[in-house]
Enzyme design. Structure first.
Site, PDB file in Angstrom:
ATOM      1  N   SER A  91       0.795  -1.228   0.000  1.00  9.44           N
ATOM      2  CA  SER A  91       0.000   0.000   0.000  1.00  9.44           C
ATOM      3  C   SER A  91       0.835   1.290   0.000  1.00  9.44           C
ATOM      4  CB  SER A  91      -0.912  -0.034   1.227  1.00  9.44           C
ATOM      5  OG  SER A  91      -1.461   1.230   1.463  1.00  9.44           O
ATOM      6  N   ASN A  92       0.611   2.125  -0.995  1.00 10.24           N
ATOM      7  CA  ASN A  92       1.242   3.448  -1.030  1.00 10.24           C
ATOM      8  C   ASN A  92       0.742   4.297   0.134  1.00 10.24           C
ATOM      9  OD1 ASN A  92       2.535   2.874  -3.485  1.00 10.24           O
ATOM     10  ND2 ASN A  92       0.733   3.504  -4.661  1.00 10.24           N
TER      11      ASN A  92
END
Ligand SMILES: *Cc1c(COP(=O)(O)O)cnc(C)c1O
Length: 303
Positions: free
Chosen positions: A66-67
């Site tokens: 996840s960014n």
């Protein structure tokens, strides 16, 4: 890290002349070295609010690459918040060091709570929330992907006055927060096109809740089978695009969007003479993790 209004530059993308459209990319990926692209925009007003309300801890949710998790960990570290990441997948607990994103978040002081996929699905339930409160005490909650009203307010700052000269604004779509902000700050004569990075029939409805105008559309043909699913053709495109333009794209979001834009240009989707602005929403931290997966499968990697 400060929250002054920042604007990124628009860089022209090289196209074959006969196509008769112009394409520019707004380099939001360059807005901050670690809290890049739309995650900076989405966190801005949430973190101002958290600070004003006296919270010391941020809690949020995300998957292995996840960014958003990376951005929250880094922003928290820079601004002096404790951060807690509720991570999908119990099996990841022993793999933090092998996972680029989780390792980065850990280096930035994020504390993890790994949960099963089933628990993760119920993460918005009242019971799950009280359990978290019991375990961690008070925290400022940022939803998965960071989308809420304050996030959309931040994304309304992406476009500038000169961007009104574009006919189309394009962006990748995950939860729909970013495109909602873009729609709200676009001119009605502009068309905002979203390229979902996943299969999601819910997106149309979710976005409708946050916007009032109708000058937008979702192009659902370029998710490559679903979230974080990629193939050889996409990797080749991303590498070719970087060679021609010296602009890196990420495999989960911006690579798929740009692939879609090129395909639509070739198919004559855009009116002749159109000026198109694609938003580079960042996400480049995810390349390393994706490359580990590709290497394990003996596939070519993103250069
Ligand atoms: C999170 C993310 C998106 C999706 O943004 P939403 O507001 O959830 O639609 C798009 N691009 C990149 C690079 C992202 O990291």
């Amino acid at each position: 890290m400060d929250f002054k209004l920042k604007h990124s530059i628009n860089q022209q993308v090289s196209l074959v002349k006969e196509m008769d459209v112009e394409l520019f990319i707004k380099r939001e990926d360059k807005i901050h070295p670690f809290v890049s692209g739309n995650k900076y925009r989405k966190l801005k007003y949430n973190l101002i609010e958290a600070r004003e309300k006296g919270f010391e801890t941020l809690l949020t949710f995300g998957g292995a690459f996840s960014n958003h998790i990376a951005a929250v960990a880094s922003a928290g570290n820079l601004l002096g918040f404790k951060t807690i990441g509720v991570i999908r997948g119990e099996e990841l607990e022993d793999k933090i060091l092998e996972n680029e994103t989780l390792n980065f978040a850990k280096q930035n002081g994020m504390q993890f709570k790994f949960v099963s996929r089933e628990d993760y699905r119920n993460k918005t339930s009242e019971a799950f929330f009280s359990a978290l409160k019991k375990e961690f005490g008070g925290f400022y909650l940022i939803p998965e992907g960071g989308t809420n009203a304050l996030a959309i307010k931040g994304c309304e700052e992406i476009l500038t006055v000169t961007d009104r000269a574009f006919d189309y604004i394009c962006c990748a779509v995950g939860t729909g927060g970013t495109i909602s902000g873009l729609i709200n700050c676009s001119k009605l004569s502009q068309q905002v096109l979203g390229f979902p990075a996943l299969k999601g029939d819910f997106l149309q409805q979710d976005i409708s809740k946050f916007v009032t105008s109708a000058n937008w559309d979702l192009i659902n043909n370029y998710h490559f089978g679903g979230y974080a699913k990629i193939n050889e053709e996409l990797v080749t495109f991303i590498n070719q695009f970087k060679k021609s333009n010296n602009i890196p794209l990420d495999p989960v979001y911006t690579g798929k969007m740009m692939f879609g834009i090129f395909d639509l240009i070739h198919k004559g989707y855009f009116k002749k003479g159109s000026r198109i602005l694609a938003i580079h929403t960042g996400g480049l931290q995810g390349i390393k993790g994706m490359n580990s997966v590709l290497k394990n499968k003996n596939l070519s990697i993103i250069e």
